[in-house]
Design a protein around this motif. Structure first.
Motif, PDB file in Angstrom:
ATOM      1  N   CYS A   1       0.877  -1.291  -0.113  1.00  0.00           N
ATOM      2  CA  CYS A   1      -0.022  -0.116  -0.113  1.00  0.00           C
ATOM      3  C   CYS A   1       0.857   1.245  -0.078  1.00  0.00           C
ATOM      4  CB  CYS A   1      -0.948  -0.067   1.254  1.00  0.00           C
ATOM      5  SG  CYS A   1      -1.717  -1.527   1.416  1.00  0.00           S
ATOM      6  N   LEU A   2       1.106   1.730  -1.182  1.00  0.00           N
ATOM      7  CA  LEU A   2       2.019   2.907  -1.169  1.00  0.00           C
ATOM      8  C   LEU A   2       1.019   4.092  -2.041  1.00  0.00           C
ATOM      9  CD1 LEU A   2       4.980   4.386  -1.345  1.00  0.00           C
ATOM     10  CD2 LEU A   2       5.115   3.410  -3.453  1.00  0.00           C
ATOM     11  N   THR A   3       0.531   3.811  -3.079  1.00  0.00           N
ATOM     12  CA  THR A   3      -0.350   4.744  -3.747  1.00  0.00           C
ATOM     13  C   THR A   3      -1.202   5.137  -3.002  1.00  0.00           C
ATOM     14  OG1 THR A   3      -0.023   3.317  -6.071  1.00  0.00           O
ATOM     15  CG2 THR A   3      -1.646   5.094  -5.957  1.00  0.00           C
ATOM     16  N   GLU A   4      -1.529   6.589  -3.230  1.00  0.00           N
ATOM     17  CA  GLU A   4      -2.611   7.485  -2.499  1.00  0.00           C
ATOM     18  C   GLU A   4      -3.344   8.232  -3.793  1.00  0.00           C
ATOM     19  OE1 GLU A   4      -1.353   9.726   0.816  1.00  0.00           O
ATOM     20  OE2 GLU A   4      -0.298   7.949   1.480  1.00  0.00           O
ATOM     21  N   PRO A   5      -4.492   8.883  -3.544  1.00  0.00           N
ATOM     22  CA  PRO A   5      -5.237   9.394  -4.496  1.00  0.00           C
ATOM     23  C   PRO A   5      -4.245  10.594  -5.055  1.00  0.00           C
ATOM     24  CG  PRO A   5      -6.713   9.150  -2.623  1.00  0.00           C
ATOM     25  CD  PRO A   5      -5.328   8.605  -2.300  1.00  0.00           C
TER      26      PRO A   5
ATOM     27  N   ALA B   1      -0.952  10.557  -4.636  1.00  0.00           N
ATOM     28  CA  ALA B   1       0.493  10.301  -4.686  1.00  0.00           C
ATOM     29  C   ALA B   1       0.627   8.877  -5.324  1.00  0.00           C
ATOM     30  CB  ALA B   1       0.745  10.143  -3.235  1.00  0.00           C
ATOM     31  N   GLY B   2       0.695   8.957  -6.812  1.00  0.00           N
ATOM     32  CA  GLY B   2       0.778   7.842  -7.572  1.00  0.00           C
ATOM     33  C   GLY B   2       2.440   7.543  -7.961  1.00  0.00           C
ATOM     34  N   SER B   3       2.758   8.258  -9.192  1.00  0.00           N
ATOM     35  CA  SER B   3       4.220   8.315  -9.377  1.00  0.00           C
ATOM     36  C   SER B   3       4.848   9.041  -8.406  1.00  0.00           C
ATOM     37  CB  SER B   3       4.384   8.717 -10.838  1.00  0.00           C
ATOM     38  OG  SER B   3       3.593   7.947 -11.655  1.00  0.00           O
ATOM     39  N   ASP B   4       4.097  10.016  -7.824  1.00  0.00           N
ATOM     40  CA  ASP B   4       4.776  10.994  -7.055  1.00  0.00           C
ATOM     41  C   ASP B   4       4.474  10.533  -5.600  1.00  0.00           C
ATOM     42  OD1 ASP B   4       5.487  13.647  -5.725  1.00  0.00           O
ATOM     43  OD2 ASP B   4       3.742  14.707  -6.189  1.00  0.00           O
ATOM     44  N   ALA B   5       5.205   9.439  -5.326  1.00  0.00           N
ATOM     45  CA  ALA B   5       4.950   8.709  -4.031  1.00  0.00           C
ATOM     46  C   ALA B   5       5.264   9.463  -2.771  1.00  0.00           C
ATOM     47  CB  ALA B   5       5.597   7.381  -3.976  1.00  0.00           C
ATOM     48  N   GLY B   6       6.057  10.595  -2.853  1.00  0.00           N
ATOM     49  CA  GLY B   6       6.760  11.430  -2.077  1.00  0.00           C
ATOM     50  C   GLY B   6       5.567  12.514  -1.313  1.00  0.00           C
ATOM     51  N   ASN B   7       4.516  12.617  -2.161  1.00  0.00           N
ATOM     52  CA  ASN B   7       3.540  13.411  -1.708  1.00  0.00           C
ATOM     53  C   ASN B   7       2.318  12.835  -1.133  1.00  0.00           C
ATOM     54  OD1 ASN B   7       2.143  15.792  -2.194  1.00  0.00           O
ATOM     55  ND2 ASN B   7       0.495  15.140  -3.582  1.00  0.00           N
ATOM     56  N   SER B   8       2.947  11.560  -0.732  1.00  0.00           N
ATOM     57  CA  SER B   8       1.915  10.877   0.526  1.00  0.00           C
ATOM     58  C   SER B   8       1.199  11.563   1.761  1.00  0.00           C
ATOM     59  CB  SER B   8       2.670   9.588   1.079  1.00  0.00           C
ATOM     60  OG  SER B   8       1.959   8.698   1.997  1.00  0.00           O
ATOM     61  N   LYS B   9       0.022  11.302   2.035  1.00  0.00           N
ATOM     62  CA  LYS B   9      -0.812  12.167   2.873  1.00  0.00           C
ATOM     63  C   LYS B   9      -1.079  11.399   4.148  1.00  0.00           C
ATOM     64  CE  LYS B   9      -1.285  16.096   0.666  1.00  0.00           C
ATOM     65  NZ  LYS B   9       0.041  16.085  -0.056  1.00  0.00           N
ATOM     66  N   THR B  10      -0.754  10.023   4.007  1.00  0.00           N
ATOM     67  CA  THR B  10      -1.114   9.114   4.960  1.00  0.00           C
ATOM     68  C   THR B  10       0.009   9.309   6.127  1.00  0.00           C
ATOM     69  OG1 THR B  10      -2.110   7.372   3.660  1.00  0.00           O
ATOM     70  CG2 THR B  10      -1.342   6.525   5.883  1.00  0.00           C
ATOM     71  N   THR B  11      -0.411   9.363   7.584  1.00  0.00           N
ATOM     72  CA  THR B  11       0.454   9.687   8.617  1.00  0.00           C
ATOM     73  C   THR B  11       0.536   8.640   9.416  1.00  0.00           C
ATOM     74  OG1 THR B  11      -1.359  10.763   9.935  1.00  0.00           O
ATOM     75  CG2 THR B  11       0.022  12.197   8.435  1.00  0.00           C
ATOM     76  N   ALA B  12       1.653   8.338  10.020  1.00  0.00           N
ATOM     77  CA  ALA B  12       1.628   7.494  11.404  1.00  0.00           C
ATOM     78  C   ALA B  12       2.375   8.497  12.478  1.00  0.00           C
ATOM     79  CB  ALA B  12       2.747   6.441  11.081  1.00  0.00           C
ATOM     80  N   VAL B  13       1.692   8.424  13.586  1.00  0.00           N
ATOM     81  CA  VAL B  13       2.057   9.079  14.827  1.00  0.00           C
ATOM     82  C   VAL B  13       2.441   8.295  15.949  1.00  0.00           C
ATOM     83  CG1 VAL B  13       1.327  10.809  16.506  1.00  0.00           C
ATOM     84  CG2 VAL B  13       0.435  11.125  14.178  1.00  0.00           C
ATOM     85  N   ARG B  14       3.485   8.471  16.434  1.00  0.00           N
ATOM     86  CA  ARG B  14       3.831   7.619  17.530  1.00  0.00           C
ATOM     87  C   ARG B  14       3.119   7.835  18.822  1.00  0.00           C
ATOM     88  NH1 ARG B  14       8.503   3.640  18.462  1.00  0.00           N
ATOM     89  NH2 ARG B  14       8.096   3.062  20.541  1.00  0.00           N
ATOM     90  N   ASP B  15       2.596   6.916  19.388  1.00  0.00           N
ATOM     91  CA  ASP B  15       1.735   7.296  20.722  1.00  0.00           C
ATOM     92  C   ASP B  15       2.097   6.006  21.818  1.00  0.00           C
ATOM     93  OD1 ASP B  15       0.228   7.744  22.659  1.00  0.00           O
ATOM     94  OD2 ASP B  15      -1.480   7.051  21.799  1.00  0.00           O
ATOM     95  N   GLY B  16       3.280   6.179  22.484  1.00  0.00           N
ATOM     96  CA  GLY B  16       3.733   5.197  23.446  1.00  0.00           C
ATOM     97  C   GLY B  16       4.217   4.033  22.851  1.00  0.00           C
ATOM     98  N   ASP B  17       3.945   2.898  22.969  1.00  0.00           N
ATOM     99  CA  ASP B  17       4.316   1.676  22.300  1.00  0.00           C
ATOM    100  C   ASP B  17       3.461   1.438  20.949  1.00  0.00           C
ATOM    101  OD1 ASP B  17       6.252   1.283  24.188  1.00  0.00           O
ATOM    102  OD2 ASP B  17       5.123  -0.184  25.249  1.00  0.00           O
ATOM    103  N   GLU B  18       2.919   2.503  20.503  1.00  0.00           N
ATOM    104  CA  GLU B  18       2.159   2.019  19.105  1.00  0.00           C
ATOM    105  C   GLU B  18       2.325   3.307  18.418  1.00  0.00           C
ATOM    106  OE1 GLU B  18      -1.803   2.046  20.897  1.00  0.00           O
ATOM    107  OE2 GLU B  18      -1.835  -0.123  20.852  1.00  0.00           O
ATOM    108  N   TYR B  19       1.984   3.136  16.987  1.00  0.00           N
ATOM    109  CA  TYR B  19       1.746   4.187  15.995  1.00  0.00           C
ATOM    110  C   TYR B  19       0.332   4.337  15.715  1.00  0.00           C
ATOM    111  CZ  TYR B  19       6.866   4.350  15.038  1.00  0.00           C
ATOM    112  OH  TYR B  19       8.091   4.725  15.176  1.00  0.00           O
ATOM    113  N   VAL B  20       0.124   5.406  15.423  1.00  0.00           N
ATOM    114  CA  VAL B  20      -1.313   5.598  14.851  1.00  0.00           C
ATOM    115  C   VAL B  20      -1.463   6.019  13.597  1.00  0.00           C
ATOM    116  CG1 VAL B  20      -3.864   6.530  15.495  1.00  0.00           C
ATOM    117  CG2 VAL B  20      -2.137   6.467  17.336  1.00  0.00           C
TER     118      VAL B  20
ATOM    119  N   THR C   1       2.853   2.345   3.746  1.00  0.00           N
ATOM    120  CA  THR C   1       3.846   3.641   3.743  1.00  0.00           C
ATOM    121  C   THR C   1       2.999   4.781   4.587  1.00  0.00           C
ATOM    122  OG1 THR C   1       3.390   4.027   1.535  1.00  0.00           O
ATOM    123  CG2 THR C   1       5.467   2.853   1.935  1.00  0.00           C
ATOM    124  N   ALA C   2       3.642   5.537   5.401  1.00  0.00           N
ATOM    125  CA  ALA C   2       2.935   6.604   5.989  1.00  0.00           C
ATOM    126  C   ALA C   2       4.138   7.158   6.444  1.00  0.00           C
ATOM    127  CB  ALA C   2       2.005   5.980   7.287  1.00  0.00           C
TER     128      ALA C   2
END
Lengths: 379, 261
Positions: A122-126, A128-147, A167-168
């Motif tokens: 799961c890399l592609t986003e609406p 962020a296709g070829s421009d994968a660096g434009n990804s909007k998905t986020t992962a935020v560290r919260d203690g022992d987890e990522y959200v 990817t996030a």
């Protein structure tokens, strides 16, 4: 001329071919119309171990040579390009884990594939296709987890996978260097899938959005270190492109097989149409293209085997094979004439299937950028 | 139970065979495969083993050319494979004799049930199973669709014109198998690769104490005198009258001429 495989592996290829002939080729016609994912066919294939062909021996795989796997994949693609797309997409996710994951993650994914499950990358986003660096998905560290939050789109196997490589962005300010990769198992709360795309071709493969809504994963789901996600994804794509080329070769070969079979029996002006030199030349050009593409795939695989750089060759294999699959499908339609345009005959499907091979896993424009840059270098 | 499946390697029956200039069938370019009825027999034996325990041994009469067929059997449920190379054998009686001798030396003998295909797709004589039982002096049940164990023997479904009849036979016995309502399994990549490493036992006529007088050319009770291709179908008659009434009149005339009406 097919791939030059170890003679001992020929019997594997024979049994795969028999399965493709009896269980995939005809059955997929119906699913091509309905767009339904043929779970029953995939279950049979999983039982025979077709999901785990690329699992390395040290993780419980069968230790098949890459070239043998390529020959098998070509058989899948000849029978139905949606089928090979499903298998290749699982292996795409596996490659990401083998490239960036830790031992536990590698073993887990290999086990899942050997048990007959599927994976999704799961890399592609609406936006962020070829421009994968434009990804909007986020992962935020919260203690022992990522959200994880965000929406991935056009994800092959999205609705049927047991594991997802997602990817996030863990640090948006860093651009692509702020992207991380996570291994997320199906059933994790917050991970859901959208509607199955109603696609032009490869209709026996499942493609859908993968939605992450406050999807909590343990910190141990991180693959490699934070910020390594883009690097892992690019390395994964460098490798998997060859395999996409391999699928395209299968479509291009099927186009020849269908055109020759039809052209031998179709009589016009008192003789079979393939007695005409004009059509013989078309067949020759189709053959030149498919063989060139196949050997480019073989060459890229050989470089991987030898541990040499292969990114350029992999891009050439994917780009060229994708282009010629479309051309061969067009030519097969031309040779079948009006029948070629009819859905009663198998070649119009080849064109619909082939088109995606110029688009997914990096459009052929992106491939040309990769190839061009590698030739020109920095100046 | 210990199960033996006798198999024959035949030319792929999905390919049409033509005769060469010397009058012999041209088989060089036709891939050899396991006789379809034998694959049904093997699948039935493999399912029986999986449900009730025991082992499955496959046995064939032939030389190294039969190795791919035996390996293929090992990849779809057989535990042991044996071949007996003997070129001088030339009729089904001789084959059955050699099988009877080999069955006392191959695999996990003594066997409780010996499976044969009801016939082969090349010569289609359909005799080997019955002859084998005769030589061994044990019962034979032909045209079997299903086998289940029972105390001291087996219960079998035997195909009839109308359906099937249920019969019982004591073990050991020979059963000849027709197509059941399921297909033989496909080999998995893993089972194919494992089959490569499994041993194939080599037997000889002398090793199984077979008497050459019982299976050699002199012993043959049946001799092949010729092979001929089936006659080509004659092309039909085209009625190409312009008027329908005229075409019907022509057709009626022809039918009457042939005394069909």
């Amino acid at each position: 001329m097919a791939y030059l495989i170890n003679p001992e592996d020929q019997d594997l290829l024979d049994s795969v071919r028999e399965f493709c002939e009896k269980e995939i080729k005809e059955q997929c016609k119906e699913y091509d119309v309905s767009g339904e994912w043929p779970a029953e066919i995939y279950a049979k294939a999983a039982e025979l171990g077709y999901n785990g062909l690329e699992v390395p021996e040290e993780y419980g795989g069968l230790g098949l040579e890459r070239i043998t796997v390529a020959a098998i994949m070509e058989e899948f693609a000849k029978a139905d390009a949606g089928f090979v797309t499903t298998i290749t997409a699982s292996n795409l996710a596996l490659k990401a884990v083998l490239i960036g994951g830790n031992e536990e993650q590698k073993q887990r994914c290999c086990d899942l594939l050997m048990e007959g499950n599927h994976g999704a990358f799961c890399l592609t986003e609406p936006m962020a296709g070829s421009d994968a660096g434009n990804s909007k998905t986020t992962a935020v560290r919260d203690g022992d987890e990522y959200v994880l939050n965000g929406r991935k789109c056009f994800i092959t196997n999205g609705g049927v996978a047991s594991f997802y490589v997602v990817t996030a962005m863990t640090d948006k300010s860093q651009g692509v260097k702020g992207m991380s990769a996570f291994l997320v198992e199906a059933g994790t709360p917050g991970l859901s899938t959208g509607n199955h795309e109603n696609k032009m071709g490869i209709r026996t493969s499942n493609t859908c959005d993968v939605v992450l809504e406050d999807c909590r994963v343990p910190a141990s789901a991180l693959m490699g270190a934070e910020g390594e996600g883009y690097k892992i994804a690019m390395k994964t794509l460098d490798m998997s492109r060859t395999w996409v080329g391999c699928g395209a070769v299968g479509i291009a070969q099927r186009a020849i097989d269908e055109a020759v079979a039809y052209g031998k029996q179709r009589v016009t002006f008192g003789k079979p149409i393939l007695k005409n030199q004009g059509l013989q030349f078309m067949i020759a050009d189709m053959e030149i293209r498919v063989e060139t593409a196949r050997q480019m795939v073989a060459h890229a695989l050989k470089l991987m085997d030898a541990g040499l750089p292969y990114a350029r060759e992999s891009a050439i294999a994917k780009c060229y094979a994708g282009d010629i699959a479309v051309q061969n499908a067009l030519d097969a339609i031309q040779i079948l004439g009006g029948y070629g345009y009819s859905r009663e005959y198998p070649v119009e499907k080849l064109l619909r299937d082939a088109k995606i091979f110029q688009i997914y896993e990096g459009t052929n424009q992106i491939q040309r950028m990769v190839i061009g840059k590698s030739v020109i270098g920095k100046f | 139970m210990e199960l033996l499946v006798c198999i024959k390697q035949v030319p792929d029956d999905s390919v049409s065979v033509s005769l060469g200039a010397d009058g012999a069938p041209k088989l060089d370019e036709i891939a050899p495969v396991v006789n379809a009825f034998d694959t049904y027999a093997l699948e039935m034996a493999a399912r029986f083993k999986e449900a009730h325990g025991g082992s499955v041994t496959v046995l064939t009469i032939g030389g190294d050319a039969t190795v791919p067929a035996l390996r293929s059997c090992l990849s779809v449920g057989a535990d042991h494979a044996y071949k007996l190379a003997e070129e001088s054998v030339c009729d089904t009686q001789g084959i059955a004799y050699l099988l009877s001798k080999a069955s006392a030396k191959a695999g996990e003998q003594p066997f409780d049930v010996i499976f044969c295909g009801s016939e082969s797709t090349d010569a289609s004589s359909g005799q080997v199973g019955a002859q084998l039982a005769e030589i061994l002096g044990i019962p034979v049940v032909t045209n079997v669709l299903a086998v289940e164990p029972r105390e001291g023997g087996v219960t079998l479904k035997q195909e009839t014109e109308e359906g099937y009849r249920v019969v019982e036979a004591p073990c050991p016995c020979v059963v000849t198998i027709v197509k059941p309502n399921y297909e033989p399994r496909y080999p998995s990549i893993k089972s194919k690769m494992a089959a490569r490493k499994m041993p194939i036992g080599d037997l000889t006529a002398a090793g199984v104490e077979a008497d050459a007088a019982q299976f050699g050319p002199e012993a043959a009770k049946v001799r092949r005198v010729a092979i001929s291709a089936p006659p080509q179908r004659q092309s039909g008659v085209k009625i190409q009258e312009k008027e329908a009434a005229e075409a019907v009149r022509r057709a009626m005339e022809m039918l009457a001429g042939q005394k069909l009406i």
